[in-house]
Scaffold this active site. Structure first.
Site, PDB file in Angstrom:
ATOM      1  N   GLU A 102      55.693 -53.463  31.580  1.00  0.00           N
ATOM      2  CA  GLU A 102      57.710 -53.306  32.211  1.00  0.00           C
ATOM      3  C   GLU A 102      56.836 -52.768  33.354  1.00  0.00           C
ATOM      4  O   GLU A 102      56.244 -52.060  33.225  1.00  0.00           O
ATOM      5  CB  GLU A 102      58.950 -53.213  31.098  1.00  0.00           C
ATOM      6  CG  GLU A 102      59.567 -53.268  31.707  1.00  0.00           C
ATOM      7  CD  GLU A 102      61.327 -52.433  30.885  1.00  0.00           C
ATOM      8  OE1 GLU A 102      60.428 -52.491  29.730  1.00  0.00           O
ATOM      9  OE2 GLU A 102      62.135 -52.528  31.691  1.00  0.00           O
ATOM     10  N   GLY A 117      58.510 -43.722  26.822  1.00  0.00           N
ATOM     11  CA  GLY A 117      58.753 -42.997  25.747  1.00  0.00           C
ATOM     12  C   GLY A 117      58.262 -44.365  24.739  1.00  0.00           C
ATOM     13  O   GLY A 117      57.581 -43.430  23.978  1.00  0.00           O
ATOM     14  N   GLU A 143      59.394 -51.808  24.125  1.00  0.00           N
ATOM     15  CA  GLU A 143      59.529 -53.117  23.559  1.00  0.00           C
ATOM     16  C   GLU A 143      58.760 -54.483  23.688  1.00  0.00           C
ATOM     17  O   GLU A 143      59.846 -55.217  22.439  1.00  0.00           O
ATOM     18  CB  GLU A 143      60.680 -53.676  23.828  1.00  0.00           C
ATOM     19  CG  GLU A 143      61.912 -54.222  24.489  1.00  0.00           C
ATOM     20  CD  GLU A 143      62.105 -52.867  25.862  1.00  0.00           C
ATOM     21  OE1 GLU A 143      61.458 -52.083  25.876  1.00  0.00           O
ATOM     22  OE2 GLU A 143      62.471 -53.315  26.925  1.00  0.00           O
ATOM     23  N   HIS A 178      65.798 -47.218  19.110  1.00  0.00           N
ATOM     24  CA  HIS A 178      65.647 -48.171  20.496  1.00  0.00           C
ATOM     25  C   HIS A 178      64.797 -49.666  20.916  1.00  0.00           C
ATOM     26  O   HIS A 178      65.096 -50.424  21.238  1.00  0.00           O
ATOM     27  CB  HIS A 178      65.291 -47.268  21.562  1.00  0.00           C
ATOM     28  CG  HIS A 178      65.722 -48.291  22.359  1.00  0.00           C
ATOM     29  ND1 HIS A 178      66.892 -47.786  23.569  1.00  0.00           N
ATOM     30  CD2 HIS A 178      64.984 -48.098  24.023  1.00  0.00           C
ATOM     31  CE1 HIS A 178      67.058 -47.892  25.034  1.00  0.00           C
ATOM     32  NE2 HIS A 178      65.430 -48.031  25.148  1.00  0.00           N
ATOM     33  N   GLU A 179      63.733 -48.930  20.608  1.00  0.00           N
ATOM     34  CA  GLU A 179      62.513 -50.355  20.905  1.00  0.00           C
ATOM     35  C   GLU A 179      62.967 -51.364  19.786  1.00  0.00           C
ATOM     36  O   GLU A 179      63.426 -52.224  20.700  1.00  0.00           O
ATOM     37  CB  GLU A 179      61.457 -49.389  20.569  1.00  0.00           C
ATOM     38  CG  GLU A 179      61.176 -48.560  21.850  1.00  0.00           C
ATOM     39  CD  GLU A 179      61.405 -49.011  22.436  1.00  0.00           C
ATOM     40  OE1 GLU A 179      61.935 -49.510  23.079  1.00  0.00           O
ATOM     41  OE2 GLU A 179      61.683 -47.683  23.999  1.00  0.00           O
TER      42      GLU A 179
HETATM   43  N1  PHE Z   1      61.670 -50.681  27.972  1.00  0.00           N
HETATM   44  C1  PHE Z   1      61.541 -49.081  27.708  1.00  0.00           C
HETATM   45  C2  PHE Z   1      62.467 -48.797  26.938  1.00  0.00           C
HETATM   46  O1  PHE Z   1      63.429 -47.798  27.335  1.00  0.00           O
HETATM   47  C3  PHE Z   1      60.996 -48.510  29.274  1.00  0.00           C
HETATM   48  C4  PHE Z   1      59.580 -48.219  29.270  1.00  0.00           C
HETATM   49  C5  PHE Z   1      59.872 -48.391  30.801  1.00  0.00           C
HETATM   50  C6  PHE Z   1      58.702 -47.984  29.101  1.00  0.00           C
HETATM   51  C7  PHE Z   1      59.119 -48.806  31.535  1.00  0.00           C
HETATM   52  C8  PHE Z   1      57.457 -48.188  29.729  1.00  0.00           C
HETATM   53  C9  PHE Z   1      57.542 -49.067  31.507  1.00  0.00           C
HETATM   54  O2  PHE Z   1      62.503 -49.291  25.945  1.00  0.00           O
HETATM   55 ZN    ZN Z   2      64.591 -49.624  26.702  1.00  0.00          ZN
END
Ligand code: PHE
Ligand code: ZN
Length: 882
Positions: free
Chosen positions: A138, A278, A281, A314-315
């Site tokens: 991501e 952090g 997911e 969260h994840e």
């Molecule tokens: N999608 C992840 C989260 O909010 C955040 C994230 C974004 C991690 C881009 C890595 C790179 O849980």
């Molecule tokens: Zn997230």
């Protein structure tokens, strides 16, 4: 055609690269092709990994027909491309993307690429960390692994074969379920994984390394057993119990609260030391920053424990809000992030108490999101344009996004909100959805009219609500008027619906008024509320129902009443904050004479005295009420309207207030310290005691540094947990005393080799309100344990420093130069992390002219550098434009 004939080859590129193109939300078009199944074969090596990707493409009936198949790439060269098993030479490279012309309705595409994970310092795509291989896809990292339609609306099931040397990579993990494994010749082994749930490429993940797991099964609401594993390096295994327990709690909570059950037989979490964010997911295989996995009392503070619990949740919650229902395009990011942040906040409220968690979340919103909304990078929670999507993983999309959905929940009530989310999950399961889909589901399911509410998705800026009150015959009339400040690209704003929980208490009788929810929908509107008795005191935006700024002139004695007696804990906190903010902003602006200054300090001192000695208060809540507003928040308050912020004056006034409070309340503070210092670590009230203890020291440090240094050194030496130890060291770091150097050395020696704790050692020094902090930070950057390649370490030193107004805003401008130098050094290595350091400099327009000029000059120096990444150049350009 081979790469040499590439029409946009580097040698033909213009000397100054053009501004990266702007991507517009309005330009969305569905992808012309469907990819029902993707097969990936990885031959893994730290320096050389070969990737063979194959997939069938079929025409997408929902899209405009096209013979072009655009496969995104980033820093990749194709080694081989075949279409329907025939090698293709005449593909076209459009910048980093590979374009094939495919006239028929269905084709099989195969692409081979070769990558060097060990050379990948961006930490996007496939990279090496501590001898293991892992991925981060991501938002647009998959295109660094293979050429692919790397967009969230292309969903595919994945079948993955991974092989590599067994000695280096004994554990091979991927999304979904393991379907085969075995050994082959030359010490190689392999695993095959299949993920039955169609997913976009950003949710792909792979991990190969020498890892061990802490495992425990979870039985779902329908009785299925899920294997849960927390994978770490062997030496970290003993610090994974909290993460595992948090995962189980999250799984249970999502079943009970949102009716969501987990959908695979396996849930893997892997901790890695080098990570930009952090955690991530990825379906069935979360990749985590070690900071949000590892915890034990000797190395992690109570706040670190909360961080682990919150991020694990969260994840996990993303499995439904993000993975089962994903985003149509990246403009919809808040669809998954805002909703998932709300879900993790509600979970943490249930785990550890609603009041304190709510206060913490509002504090984060004000510290991180309000400045964003008020500055050059302001954007709506659903942005309209971007150049680099990584720059939009912001407090606005995440935290304000959560507040916006929380408002829907407040207006609907819990039961109807749940009907709305049920409808959303059922209606859009398996889809790549939009924010509009979410709003519509809540509208239909909860029976709300959200027509005007949609403005919260479109308009940036923090609304300001002015309150006037008048006693009428039948009650109290509140006249509320709202303004939404102009933001870049949005000069004129419409009135937003603003839900506010209110009550009117009586100061004369002490009677607490009944609460009700009012919704302000006009620019100006009056409401008549019942009064509980004479001397009405208005308690407004209780529980912080709306993410707005309330402007209300409340007499000091009313604020004192609310701080001591309001039945809403958030309102008590807010009254304390207002007391201090009002005093400090006025004092820093030179608006108070000596008498007024003294009166303000006395009022705050009286209110704080009541809080220090209130036996009915739990120490966790007491700790919140004791916290003075941060300098960053005061900066925001001072810089609102026509005023400019003066960080030097803010710092001086806040320190002066601490000194006054420490002096005035010496006896109460010492009494509280004596009581809390005797509470044992495992006592149920231990956590609150630890929180209060260090805050007492922080106040005493301002009034009697020598005494505080002695107490802190004693707390440091006696500590049997990291919360006490770190708290004591934090206090010592701000005091010029012999104990400072001793404690820093003892701390460093004790934790040598423990990266997360050494990060704390850097942070405490960079955050200290010490006169020589700039020199300290410069020296720390030369320390053997500092490395610019590890984002945690970089943040531990430089983000802490940028958050330290005493250093960053030093009148010399050296603090600004330090951060600009860091950005220039980090940008070629890790552009995503480098770009995050731009926003502190972007505050230049709202600060007094001398500092403003120096900040702007640093931004211009960065802008003039050649070869800037898209990430950093976008942030710098926006920060200069405003
Ligand atoms: N999608 C992840 C989260 O909010 C955040 C994230 C974004 C991690 C881009 C890595 C790179 O849980
Ligand atoms: Zn997230």
């Amino acid at each position: 055609m081979d790469i040499a004939h590439n029409p946009i080859a580097p040698e033909d590129a213009p000397a100054t690269p053009a501004e990266p193109p702007v991507i517009l939300r309005a330009d969305y078009k569905p992808f012309p092709w469907l990819l029902p199944e993707t097969k990936l074969v990885f031959n893994l090596g730290l320096e050389k990994t070969r990737v063979l990707a194959s997939f069938k493409v079929e025409r997408n009936p929902a899209a405009e027909a096209s013979n072009e198949l655009r496969l995104n790439g980033d820093s990749l060269t194709p080694a081989r491309v075949t279409v329907d098993d025939v090698t293709v030479e005449d593909y076209v490279m459009d910048g980093p993307d590979l374009i094939l012309t495919v006239p028929g309705d269905s084709h099989t595409i195969m692409i081979e690429t070769e990558i060097d994970p060990s050379a990948n310092t961006t930490l996007m795509g496939l990279y090496a960390s501590n001898g293991m291989l892992c991925t981060q896809c991501e938002a647009e990292g998959f295109r660094r692994i293979t050429f692919f339609p790397d967009r969230p609306d292309v969903l595919s099931t994945y079948w993955v074969h991974m092989s590599g040397p067994k000695e280096l990579f004994p554990v091979l993990l991927c999304n979904g379920n393991k379907v085969a494994e075995g050994e082959s010749e030359n010490g190689q082994h392999f695993a095959e994984w299949h993920d039955p749930w169609p997913k976009p490429s950003y949710l792909f993940a792979l991990v190969a390394g020498d890892l061990v797991a802490n495992s425990a099964p979870f039985t779902t609401m329908s009785g299925r057993e899920v294997e849960c594993n927390i994978w770490v390096r062997a030496e970290d295994l003993s610090r994974t119990d909290h993460a595992l327990a948090s995962l189980h709690h999250s799984m249970k909570w999502d079943e009970e609260t949102f009716g969501r059950e987990y959908d695979l037989d396996l849930y893997n979490i892997v901790a890695v030391s080098d990570f930009n964010m952090g955690a991530m997911e990825n379906k069935g295989l979360n990749v985590f920053n070690t900071k949000y996995v590892l915890a034990d009392p000797d190395t992690a503070t109570d706040a670190d424990y909360d961080g682990v619990e919150g991020v694990i949740a969260h994840e996990y919650f993303h499995n439904w809000s993000g993975n089962r229902i994903t985003c149509r395009d990246w403009f919809q990011l808040s669809l998954k992030e805002g909703f998932t942040v709300l879900r993790d906040q509600l979970f943490s409220q249930d785990m550890r108490g609603e009041a304190v968690k709510r206060i913490e979340d509002v504090r984060i919103l004000r510290a991180a999101q309000f400045p964003e909304d008020a500055g050059p990078l302001a954007h709506p929670i659903r942005p309209d344009s971007y150049r680099e999507i990584s720059n939009f993983y912001t407090a606005t999309v995440y935290n304000k996004g959560a507040e916006v959905i929380r408002m829907m929940r407040s207006m609907a009530g819990l039961e109807r909100f749940r009907a709305g989310t049920d409808l959303y999950f059922n209606r859009h399961d398996g889809e790549a959805a939009t924010c509009e889909d979410f709003i519509k589901s809540i509208e239909d399911g909860a029976g709300l009219d959200l027509e005007q509410f949609r403005l919260w998705y479109r308009q940036a800026g923090t609304p300001r609500v002015k309150v006037r009150q008048e006693t009428a015959r039948d009650g109290l009339t509140l006249t509320l008027s709202q303004t939404v400040p102009p933001t870049p690209g949005q000069p004129d704003k419409q009135a937003m619906p603003i839900p506010l929980r209110v009550a009117v208490h009586s100061r004369a009788t002490g009677q607490i008024g009944e609460e009700q929810l009012i919704v302000l929908t006009e620019s100006e509107q009056s409401f008549t509320l019942p009064m509980a008795g004479p001397d009405p005191v208005v308690s407004i935006n209780r529980g912080y129902t709306a993410p707005v700024v309330i402007e209300h002139d409340v007499p000091l004695e009313d604020l004192g009443f609310l701080a001591a007696h309001d039945d809403d804990p958030f309102a008590r906190y807010e009254a304390m904050q207002q007391l201090s903010v009002g005093h400090l902003v006025a004092a820093a602006s030179g608006e108070l004479d000596e008498t007024q200054r003294a009166a303000g300090k006395t009022a705050i001192g009286d209110a704080l005295a009541a809080i220090l000695t209130d036996e009915a208060l739990d120490d966790n809540m007491r700790g919140e009420l004791m916290l003075l507003p941060s300098e960053t928040y005061l900066f925001e308050q001072m810089a609102s309207g026509a005023r400019l912020a003066d960080p030097g004056a803010i710092h001086a006034e806040r320190e002066a207030l601490k000194t006054a409070l420490g002096t005035m309340l010496k006896r109460e503070l010492e009494g509280l310290y004596a009581r809390t210092a005797s509470v044992g670590f495992d006592d149920p009230t231990g956590r609150g005691a630890r929180k209060v203890k260090t805050q007492v020291l922080a106040l005493l440090a301002a009034s009697d540094p020598e005494q505080a240094a002695g107490m802190a050194a004693q707390q440091f030496d006696a500590a049997d947990n990291m919360t006490d130890r770190q708290g004591a060291l934090m206090v010592l770091c701000g005091i010029e005393s012999p104990q400072r150097a001793d404690a820093l050395k003892a701390f460093f020696d004790r934790y040598t080799g423990n990266d997360l704790v050494i990060d704390k050692w850097f942070t405490l020094q960079a955050l200290a309100p010490h006169a020589d902090v700039i020199d300290h930070v410069k020296a720390l950057a030369e320390h053997d344990d500092f490395t610019i390649k590890n984002p945690n370490r970089v943040r531990s030193l430089y983000m802490a420093f940028a958050d330290n107004p005493a250093g960053f805003h030093d009148p010399s401008g050296d603090g600004y130069r330090l951060i600009a130098d860091l950005i220039l050094a980090l940008d070629p290595i890790n552009p995503q992390t480098a770009a995050r350091f731009v926003s502190p400099l972007g505050k230049w327009r709202r600060i007094e002219p001398k500092r403003a000029a120096m900040m702007k000059a640093e931004l211009e120096r960065i802008a003039a550098a050649s070869g800037l990444s898209r990430d950093t150049s976008e942030q710098v350009t926006r920060s200069l434009e405003g």
